[in-house]
Structures are given as C-alpha cells and as structure tokens.
Design an enzyme around this catalytic site. Structure first.
Site, PDB file in Angstrom:
ATOM      1  CG  HIS A 138      24.944  19.579   7.461  1.00  0.00           C
ATOM      2  ND1 HIS A 138      24.905  19.426   6.148  1.00  0.00           N
ATOM      3  CD2 HIS A 138      25.205  18.487   8.261  1.00  0.00           C
ATOM      4  CE1 HIS A 138      25.115  18.246   6.090  1.00  0.00           C
ATOM      5  NE2 HIS A 138      25.242  17.502   7.470  1.00  0.00           N
ATOM      6  CE1 TYR A 142      29.042  25.310   7.133  1.00  0.00           C
ATOM      7  CE2 TYR A 142      26.980  25.185   5.574  1.00  0.00           C
ATOM      8  CZ  TYR A 142      28.127  24.632   6.015  1.00  0.00           C
ATOM      9  OH  TYR A 142      28.905  23.489   5.648  1.00  0.00           O
ATOM     10  CG  ASP A 168      23.029  24.426   2.648  1.00  0.00           C
ATOM     11  OD1 ASP A 168      24.224  24.822   2.939  1.00  0.00           O
ATOM     12  OD2 ASP A 168      22.446  23.527   2.506  1.00  0.00           O
TER      13      ASP A 168
END
Length: 372
Positions: A138, A142, A168
């Site tokens: 998630h 990262y 993201d």
C-alpha cells in the site's frame, strides 16, 4: 470546445485509487473512458463513507465522467467481449498484479495482436520485474521502500502517516497519465503502440528529487529535521494560541526580513539567514513563542498584506472557501444522474482553448451494460 483528449478512447480495468484517479483526469480532459468492473467483486471505494444518496463520495469523485460496464472477467465470453472492444480503443489501463490479465486471456500481447496501435498501461506497486513484483503493498509501504519516509517527520516521533496517498496519486496516477500521453504522441509520430510499466515505488523514489540527488551524488543522506526544507531550519509550522497552525516559508532575505518585522523581532534577521544550527534553533524558538501569542485569525490579519510566504494551515472545507481557490474554479458542481449536483474538487489544469469538463459523477456499476 471539446476537451483536448476528446478523440481518445480508454478502457479502464483499474480499481481503488491510482488507476481511477488517472482515468478521471483523462475523462475530465475529454477522453471517452469505459470502466470495466466485476459485479461480484465490489470496489471498496463504492462503499467508503461518507455516503451521499447511498453512494460513496469517493466513488462519485474518482469515477466521474466515465461509463460503467459490469463484467466478470473470469466468466466465459468476457475475454471475447474485451477483444471486441479493444479494436475500437486507444488505451487500456489496468491495476492487477503482474500476469493476471494474461491468465484472463486479455494480456498485452494478446490485445496487441488484435490492435497493434494499442497503448497498454499497467500500474502496480513494484512494477512488472524485480523480486517484489508479486508482493502486496500500500501507499505507506511504497513510500517506505522508496526512502521517502526516512527523511519526513520528526526525530522523536518518526515518519508521519500522510493525509494524502502520495505514492498512489503523485506516483501511480500522475505518472500513468504522463506516460500514456507521451505514448500517444509517440504513436502519432510512428503509428506504434506500446506497453507502459508504472511502479508506484519507482515513482515514489523519483519524488525524492533534491534529497535523492544529495544522497546519491553528494553522499549526504537526509534525515528528519536535518535540512532546509524538512524541519532543520525555521521553515516549519507553528502553533497559534487557539491550537491552529501557521506555515512559515520565509527563506529568502526579503521574506525573512518582513517576517521578523511583522513579529517584532528585527534582531533575528541575521539568524534567519545563518547556517549555524544554534542560530536556527534560536529563531525557531522566537517564532514559536511569538506565534503562540495570537490566534490564527489574528495572524491572518497581520500577514494579509505582508508578502512573506506565511499562510494559515486550512482544513479542506476552509481551503474550498479560500478566495484564491474559488477564483481558480477548484470547487465545481458536477451533475448527478437523477438530477441535482454534487460539489467536487475541480480539474487542476487550465486550458485556454480546450477547457476540461466534469460531465457527471461516478455511475452505478453496469449502468452502461445495455450499450455492449
């Protein structure tokens, strides 16, 4: 005028945040986006609170302007429908782990054989290669593996859990859009489509920018509260008397001089420009004690006409009402399917000739099945 991407057709197999945010940006810019979603495997953004009219506001924002096709890719005949669709589409974007689309019979090589001009973008946590390619992750993971978390936050409390999903969105979504549009230009010049491999970890690693350059080429590893921009100087946040926060970014001499004058500490002007850690600590303490004596509203009045890079820390609701963001059209009313509108964040790119348009909120799953 139609949006700048009005001739682009996108087949979207992504879920959750990175892919849907990327295709929402493309849809706002005029692309025809068809979202393919499994009826029996609900995208969590459809049910995340808060809800409006029984539908998640996250879903209605992330999937605005897109058509919806409910399709179980594991069912017989689904792959044939996708192969039929891809003859008419320019871009495929997906967010499965590596190899999943191949096992479903609709991987890149298969679709490329049907449409040689196809641009195929795969967004994953770690990319299509390397020892972590099949590993779950998630945003927080990262950022951690990319080194970003190591130099954020405070020495005593460690890295902060961010309020936005940096890897993201700034990583996966934005780099996917950039890669897709670059591939579109390449195809216009050569007629050749291609595969785009987006790793959110790669993209997060690239976001290290100046800290990364210092570590790799300069041999200086940045740690929390150690540099000019991460808490090592007076460039920081300071609490006001009513428990709110003021951001101070007055690095350049003209700004730091105005800051010190506004706070009544002119004797600190030389300290603001000093590289001496003791001087920086002294001005930090002076700012902390002085700013704690007034409310946020009072400080806003003080700095309203002082150009010193000092601004209040606003909530999202307050930011939406700020005259600058209102003037920029960053809060818009988006049409609902049954009438009425929903307030959403507007598109941040302003085109002079082909303005973006957010046509309608995210649709119910399978709303457009009758068209296929």
């Amino acid at each position: 005028m139609p949006g700048p991407l009005s001739n682009l057709k996108v087949l979207d197999f992504s879920t959750l945040l990175p892919g849907p945010y990327a295709t929402m940006l493309l849809a706002d810019m005029g692309a025809d986006v068809l979202r393919v979603e499994a009826p029996g495997r609900l995208d969590l953004t459809r049910v995340m609170p808060p809800l409006e009219d029984g539908v998640s506001t996250s879903h209605t924002f992330l999937n605005r302007g897109k058509r919806s096709l409910g399709l179980d890719l594991k069912q017989e005949g689904s792959a044939d429908l996708v192969k039929q669709l891809v003859t008419e589409y320019d871009v495929v974007i997906e967010q499965f782990r590596p190899g999943v689309m191949d096992r479903l019979g609709i991987g890149y090589e298969t679709l490329k054989a049907i449409n040689p001009n196809l641009i195929y973008c795969a967004i994953t946590g770690y990319g299509q290669t390397g020892p972590y390619k099949d590993r779950a992750g998630h945003d927080i993971n990262y950022l951690s593996l990319a080194g970003v978390s190591s130099h954020c936050g405070r020495r005593e409390t460690g890295p902060p859990p961010m309020g936005i999903q940096v890897a993201d969105v700034a990583g996966g979504s934005h780099h996917a859009v950039m890669g897709i549009l670059a591939a579109v230009i390449h195809r216009q010049q050569t007629g050749e489509g291609q595969f785009i491999d987006i790793s959110m970890t790669d993209a997060a690693f690239a976001l290290n920018t100046m800290a990364g350059a210092a570590a790799l080429a300069g041999g200086q590893e940045q740690k929390p509260e150690s540099s000019m921009l991460n808490g090592g100087t007076f460039y920081d946040y300071y609490q006001t008397s009513d428990g709110r926060w003021l951001s101070v970014g007055s690095l350049e001499p003209q700004f730091s001089d105005r800051l010190c004058d506004a706070l009544g500490i002119p004797d600190m002007k030389s300290f603001a420009l000093s590289q001496n850690p003791e001087h920086q600590q002294a001005i930090r303490e002076a700012l902390k004690s002085n700013i704690a004596q007034k409310t946020l509203a009072q400080w806003q009045d003080v700095f309203a006409n002082v150009d010193a890079c000092v601004e209040p820390v606003l909530t999202i609701t307050e930011a939406a009402e700020h005259p600058q963001l209102k003037a920029r059209g960053m809060v818009i009313d988006v049409a609902k399917g049954a009438g009425g509108t929903q307030k959403q964040i507007g598109h941040p790119i302003k085109f002079s000739a082909t303005p973006c348009e957010s046509r309608y909120i995210g649709r119910t799953l399978g709303a457009d099945n009758g068209d296929f």
